[in-house]
Design a protein around this motif. Structure first.
Motif, mmCIF file in Angstrom:
data_model
loop_
_atom_site.group_PDB
_atom_site.id
_atom_site.type_symbol
_atom_site.label_atom_id
_atom_site.label_comp_id
_atom_site.label_asym_id
_atom_site.label_seq_id
_atom_site.Cartn_x
_atom_site.Cartn_y
_atom_site.Cartn_z
ATOM 1 N N HIS A 188 0.721 -1.411 -0.099
ATOM 2 C CA HIS A 188 -0.076 0.044 0.445
ATOM 3 C C HIS A 188 1.089 1.217 -0.012
ATOM 4 O O HIS A 188 1.683 1.440 0.590
ATOM 5 N N GLU A 189 0.849 2.187 -0.933
ATOM 6 C CA GLU A 189 1.379 3.708 -0.993
ATOM 7 C C GLU A 189 0.633 4.510 -1.390
ATOM 8 O O GLU A 189 -1.015 4.561 -1.502
ATOM 9 N N ASN A 190 0.183 5.179 -0.043
ATOM 10 C CA ASN A 190 -0.166 7.155 -0.272
ATOM 11 C C ASN A 190 0.924 7.884 0.374
ATOM 12 O O ASN A 190 1.137 8.511 1.091
ATOM 13 N N SER A 191 2.088 8.251 -1.068
ATOM 14 C CA SER A 191 2.388 9.240 -1.024
ATOM 15 C C SER A 191 2.704 11.003 -1.423
ATOM 16 O O SER A 191 2.028 10.480 -2.255
ATOM 17 N N PRO A 192 3.134 11.170 -1.744
ATOM 18 C CA PRO A 192 3.569 12.673 -2.337
ATOM 19 C C PRO A 192 4.133 12.022 -3.497
ATOM 20 O O PRO A 192 5.106 12.016 -3.200
ATOM 21 N N GLY A 193 3.235 12.792 -4.368
ATOM 22 C CA GLY A 193 4.063 12.176 -5.795
ATOM 23 C C GLY A 193 5.074 12.762 -5.979
ATOM 24 O O GLY A 193 5.624 13.773 -5.909
ATOM 25 N N SER A 194 5.730 11.885 -7.941
ATOM 26 C CA SER A 194 6.333 13.140 -8.339
ATOM 27 C C SER A 194 6.382 14.053 -8.951
ATOM 28 O O SER A 194 5.558 14.178 -9.252
ATOM 29 N N SER A 195 7.432 14.840 -8.692
ATOM 30 C CA SER A 195 7.421 16.412 -9.317
ATOM 31 C C SER A 195 8.110 16.380 -10.171
ATOM 32 O O SER A 195 8.536 15.461 -10.815
ATOM 33 N N PHE A 196 7.757 17.095 -11.482
ATOM 34 C CA PHE A 196 8.424 17.677 -13.093
ATOM 35 C C PHE A 196 8.853 19.000 -12.911
ATOM 36 O O PHE A 196 8.199 19.926 -12.622
ATOM 37 N N ARG A 197 9.447 19.721 -13.682
ATOM 38 C CA ARG A 197 10.772 20.747 -14.081
ATOM 39 C C ARG A 197 10.626 20.902 -15.517
ATOM 40 O O ARG A 197 10.869 20.210 -15.948
ATOM 41 N N LEU A 198 9.490 22.500 -15.737
ATOM 42 C CA LEU A 198 9.875 22.388 -17.207
ATOM 43 C C LEU A 198 11.615 22.792 -17.024
ATOM 44 O O LEU A 198 11.700 23.504 -17.069
ATOM 45 N N GLN A 199 11.722 22.126 -19.010
ATOM 46 C CA GLN A 199 13.318 22.444 -18.638
ATOM 47 C C GLN A 199 13.338 22.455 -20.331
ATOM 48 O O GLN A 199 14.072 23.854 -20.296
ATOM 49 N N TYR A 218 2.342 17.357 -15.811
ATOM 50 C CA TYR A 218 3.909 17.209 -16.626
ATOM 51 C C TYR A 218 4.063 18.563 -17.350
ATOM 52 O O TYR A 218 5.088 18.906 -17.717
ATOM 53 N N ASP A 219 3.103 19.971 -17.214
ATOM 54 C CA ASP A 219 4.163 21.253 -17.551
ATOM 55 C C ASP A 219 4.960 21.606 -16.531
ATOM 56 O O ASP A 219 5.936 22.024 -16.656
ATOM 57 N N GLY A 220 4.569 21.346 -15.083
ATOM 58 C CA GLY A 220 5.993 21.494 -14.302
ATOM 59 C C GLY A 220 5.979 23.328 -14.195
ATOM 60 O O GLY A 220 7.067 23.406 -13.408
ATOM 61 N N GLY A 261 4.972 20.569 -27.785
ATOM 62 C CA GLY A 261 6.565 21.696 -27.545
ATOM 63 C C GLY A 261 6.875 21.793 -26.519
ATOM 64 O O GLY A 261 7.876 22.276 -25.736
ATOM 65 N N THR A 262 6.864 20.619 -24.979
ATOM 66 C CA THR A 262 7.779 21.001 -23.928
ATOM 67 C C THR A 262 8.509 18.996 -23.303
ATOM 68 O O THR A 262 7.789 18.158 -24.119
ATOM 69 N N GLN A 263 10.148 19.746 -23.085
ATOM 70 C CA GLN A 263 9.827 18.867 -22.248
ATOM 71 C C GLN A 263 9.862 18.708 -20.705
ATOM 72 O O GLN A 263 10.357 20.020 -20.207
ATOM 73 N N THR A 264 9.694 18.045 -20.203
ATOM 74 C CA THR A 264 9.603 18.218 -18.356
ATOM 75 C C THR A 264 10.450 17.089 -17.696
ATOM 76 O O THR A 264 10.760 15.873 -18.583
ATOM 77 N N VAL A 265 10.729 17.314 -16.587
ATOM 78 C CA VAL A 265 11.767 16.249 -16.010
ATOM 79 C C VAL A 265 11.667 16.090 -14.959
ATOM 80 O O VAL A 265 11.559 16.560 -13.934
#
Length: 843
Positions: free
Chosen positions: A365-376, A449-451, A818-822
């Motif tokens: 079971h997981e209830n975590s703060p999820g993954s963050s993205f950054r606009l690159q 996804y757009d960060g 037109g974007t790349q986020t990481v």
């Protein structure tokens, strides 16, 4: 007293006399030996032990009633009396011990060690049914450099020494996982060359697996993975939840290259086998607490209890809490944290020496703060090229990769239930085995996804699936072990719903209800042409049935179209298809000695076709075909310098056809899966382990891969064959050194460890954006087991010592929207683990 022994005693160490009335010290008939190797046929176990003692000159002590009525397993190419004794005992409920004089002691597992006060257990390296991540008994001080232990793997669906398997396999046992502080599957890439495990486009909770440049870009219920994870011999077809903690394991094996013959779900890239520790017929357990920076708190425990002579139960669990690595500037909340619970219950039933049944149930079971993205990056002139997003990009660049500014707070909620049973019945030299498995996944993940703080690309994915599988095997040996064989039947059924809610050029809903069924039959036969040359051939035939019901909306309007251009009412389309394909293996291996193996193999791998979850127009509502891989692999495995040095290496060439690729096109953007490409992949790996002294262990590995497209049709994007494979660094290097500290055995066992990992640059998506630079990380650790002779262990660890910032994965729609986020890797982490062992685990 002489009458109490099976054979007259010609010499007796003083310690033997303490138990003379109940034990036998034997030396008897001859043993066949070739070039220092031991060969023995199946025979009564007592007789086999007498022959072994006489032929090797090693004293062997056992209670006659412990081996009465037991038949030994055949022994072939054993290098020592210890190896031969282990081989002939097989799965019988006996343990092998050795004392300081070198005497081997055979005893029932349920007996206490008091019969031989000076005896110590022999190390069973990586044997799945016998090894957990419990600390092994502290060995007596070595007089010279220790030889490298044998590792037993199941890459051929039966237990074999790693050095006897003519395939490229990396194996890590539970003890090594713990010493290296490897806590989840994403860290396996630091010890297994050619393997990449990084967050997928769905974040850390859904890992993406790459072996030899082959990877599934996006996990959908309508598409099978290139690399399959097996837990307790059952395929985990959806990667959701496979990032759960690696705790109380027997071993992890990484199989490289097509695995289409012996494994139930044909894969083109490889397989990862996670083998949980099996119950044993002794009481043991441990409890540990781990504390670290970012407020890490983790609690792990295990209890193993025999319930009589035929039943044993093992319960284990782990709870982890860790604050997020980064603080979201938009709302002040943490991201990239961990809040997970793991539990496992195993039940082993052995009513006789011929039948075993092991049942494993697990919960995650997981209830975590999820993954963050950054606009690159933003592509000039694209729909993302707006003043607001340009300002957000400038803010990100000014603050660096640690800066998070997501208006959609990410989260990950995942539940996974698994249940499996593996039962085996020995029929003389043959074994009938059945593996049944069930898995249920319930996942809900949201990501920005757009960060940025702009509503440009947001997503939420929900997945509910259940799967059931059953595999029946018969394997054994024929004609005095000259032929070994395995035949099997496999059935798999999966049903689930995969919904993607997103905002990108409007509000979208892609809703798929999928059903996947697979049947296959297979056979593999190995024939010893001579004592040193073996030919192996295997064939599998698979039929896959793929059904999908689709519902796709944009701004509440149906996007689906009939063949005449009309909109279906209701907004639902049903699709059904099937595929059939053979897979095979042909290999030739040459083994001039026990410590040297050369092999050449050719394989055909197959990955099923399927349906486009996001298909709208009639031209998109067609199935994508299966992809196939043909490969040739040349390798060798060598134990050198009296087994103080081990080198395993492989070179391979793959021809990859009908490659399934995600292609983005159109306005508003549309993503479909096409058989868009052909490619050639070649490369190699080398792994080395050295024990130059009794206090030093050195390990190193290097992998190189060179994938190149021969063609890649990008539809409206044109020829994309110049693109590079995603998540496929050309070079990876890992190296480590472990030093055992010179302390008295009465004070325990202590050591320090230093390791380094490096990879070259990568692309993040099939249709390339900007390459991410390579990087290296440094790790260190120290451990003191059996502190001062107590049952306590203490471990210290530090990862990414230099606090290097590096990109692990991302979302690339640069050529379309037109974007790349990481996403970025973990910063520097450190901590300590205190562990209390009891029962067998404390010895």
């Amino acid at each position: 007293m002489k009458g109490d022994f099976l054979h007259p005693i010609t010499h007796m160490p003083r310690s033997v006399g303490l138990a003379a009335s109940a034990l036998a010290l034997v030396t008897a008939s001859p043993v066949a030996a070739r070039e220092g190797r031991i060969d023995m046929p199946s025979q009564p176990l007592a007789q086999a032990l007498r022959s072994l003692a006489d032929g090797t000159g090693v004293n062997i002590l056992f209670a006659p009633d412990a081996v009465a009525g037991l038949q030994s397993r055949p022994v072939r190419d054993a290098r020592s009396a210890r190896d031969a004794a282990r081989a002939m005992i097989g799965k019988a409920k006996l343990d092998v011990f050795a004392d300081a004089s070198g005497t081997l002691v055979i005893r029932r597992r349920t007996e206490t060690a008091q019969a031989r006060p000076n005896a110590r257990p022999i190390k069973y390296a990586a044997l799945p049914q016998a090894v957990s991540d419990a600390r092994p008994a502290v060995p007596l001080p070595p007089q010279a450099a220790e030889s490298i232990d044998d590792i037993v793997v199941t890459a051929t669906r039966r237990e074999e020494r790693l050095q006897d398997v003519p395939l490229a396999v990396t194996a890590i046992n539970g003890v090594e996982l713990r010493q290296s502080a490897i806590q989840d599957v994403t860290q396996l890439r630091f010890v297994a060359p050619a393997l990449q495990v990084t967050p997928s486009s769905f974040g850390n909770s859904v890992p993406g697996y790459t072996i030899r440049a082959q990877r599934l870009q996006e996990s959908l219920i309508t598409q099978d993975p290139s690399v399959v994870v097996y837990f307790a011999e059952v395929a985990q077809m959806r990667p959701h939840g496979t990032n759960q903690a690696l705790y109380d394991l027997g071993s992890v094996e990484v199989l490289k290259g097509p695995q289409g013959t012996l494994f139930g779900r044909s894969t083109t890239g490889g397989a990862i086998l996670i083998n949980p520790a099996r119950p044993i017929f002794e009481t043991e357990g441990f409890a540990s607490v781990t504390l670290g920076n970012y407020d890490l708190r983790s609690f792990t425990g295990m209890l193993n209890v025999p319930l009589g002579e035929t039943l044993a139960v093992r319960a284990a669990g782990k709870i982890t809490r860790r604050d997020g690595f980064y603080r979201n500037a938009f709302n002040g909340l943490r991201t990239d944290g961990e809040r997970t619970e793991n539990a496992r219950l195993s039940l082993l039933w052995e009513p006789s020496d011929r039948f075993t049944s092991n049942t494993v149930g697990s919960y995650y079971h997981e209830n975590s703060p999820g993954s963050s993205f950054r606009l690159q990056y933003i592509r000039p002139g694209s729909s993302a090229d707006t003043p607001a997003l340009r300002a957000a990009l400038a803010l990100q660049q000014a603050n660096g990769l640690d800066f998070v500014n997501n208006d959609l707070q990410p989260y990950a909620k995942v539940k996974v239930y698994t249940l499996s049973n593996t039962s085996a019945l020995e029929l003389g030299e043959h074994t009938l085995k059945n593996i049944i498995g069930y898995r249920k996944v319930d996942s809900d993940i949201a990501l920005d996804y757009d960060g940025t703080t702009q509503v440009f690309f947001h997503t939420r994915n929900t997945l509910q699936t259940t799967q059931f599988s059953n595999e029946l095997q018969l394997y054994g040996k024929l004609f005095d072990d000259r032929i070994d064989y395995i035949v099997g039947l496999f059935y798999f059924r999966e049903k689930g719903r995969d919904i993607q809610y997103s905002v990108l050029g409007g509000t979208r809903v892609n809703d798929g209800l999928g059903r996947n069924i697979s049947y296959s039959a297979y056979s593999q036969l190995g024939y010893r042409l001579t004592d040193t040359l073996k030919l192996t051939a295997g064939l599998r035939y698979t039929r896959d049935e793929r059904d999908n019901q689709s519902r796709n909306l944009l701004n509440g309007n149906c996007r689906l179209r009939n063949s005449d251009g009309t909109t279906p009412v209701p907004c639902v389309k049903d699709y059904s298809t099937h595929f059939s394909s053979p897979s095979w293996l042909v290999s030739l291996d040459y083994k001039p000695s026990r410590d040297l193996l050369f092999y050449l193999s050719h394989r055909r791998g197959y990955r099923s076709g399927g349906w486009n979850l996001r298909a709208n127009l009639p031209g998109e509502q067609v199935p994508f075909r299966p992809e196939t891989v043909y490969d040739v692999e040349l390798g060798f495995k060598a134990d050198l310098l009296d087994r103080k040095l081990r080198i395993n290496a492989a070179l391979y060439n793959q021809w990859y056809n009908d490659i399934q690729r995600n292609v983005n096109f159109g306005t508003p953007v549309q993503t479909v899966i096409l058989n868009a490409a052909r490619a050639r992949i070649w490369g190699g790996e080398v792994e080395a382990t050295a024990h130059p002294t009794d206090w030093l262990e050195l390990r190193g590995a290097f992998a190189y891969v060179h994938p190149r497209y021969r063609s890649f049709n990008g539809l409206s994007l044109g020829d994309l064959s110049a693109n590079r494979f995603s998540q496929a660094p050309a070079r990876t290097v890992n190296a480590s050194a472990r030093v055992s500290l010179p302390i008295s055995p009465d004070m325990g066992e202590a050591g320090v460890r230093l390791s380094y990992y490096h990879q070259s640059k990568i692309q993040l998506a099939d249709i390339n954006g900007f390459a991410e630079p390579g990087y290296g990380t440094l790790e260190a650790g120290a451990n003191w087991n059996h502190i001062g002779g107590s049952p306590f262990d203490l471990s210290l660890f530090a990862k990414n010592l230099t606090n290097r910032r590096y990109v692990t994965s991302g979302v690339v729609i640069y050529s379309s929207s037109g974007t790349q986020t990481v996403q970025i890797g973990q910063p520097r982490t450190y901590g300590m683990e205190l562990r209390y062992n009891f029962g067998r685990a404390a010895r």
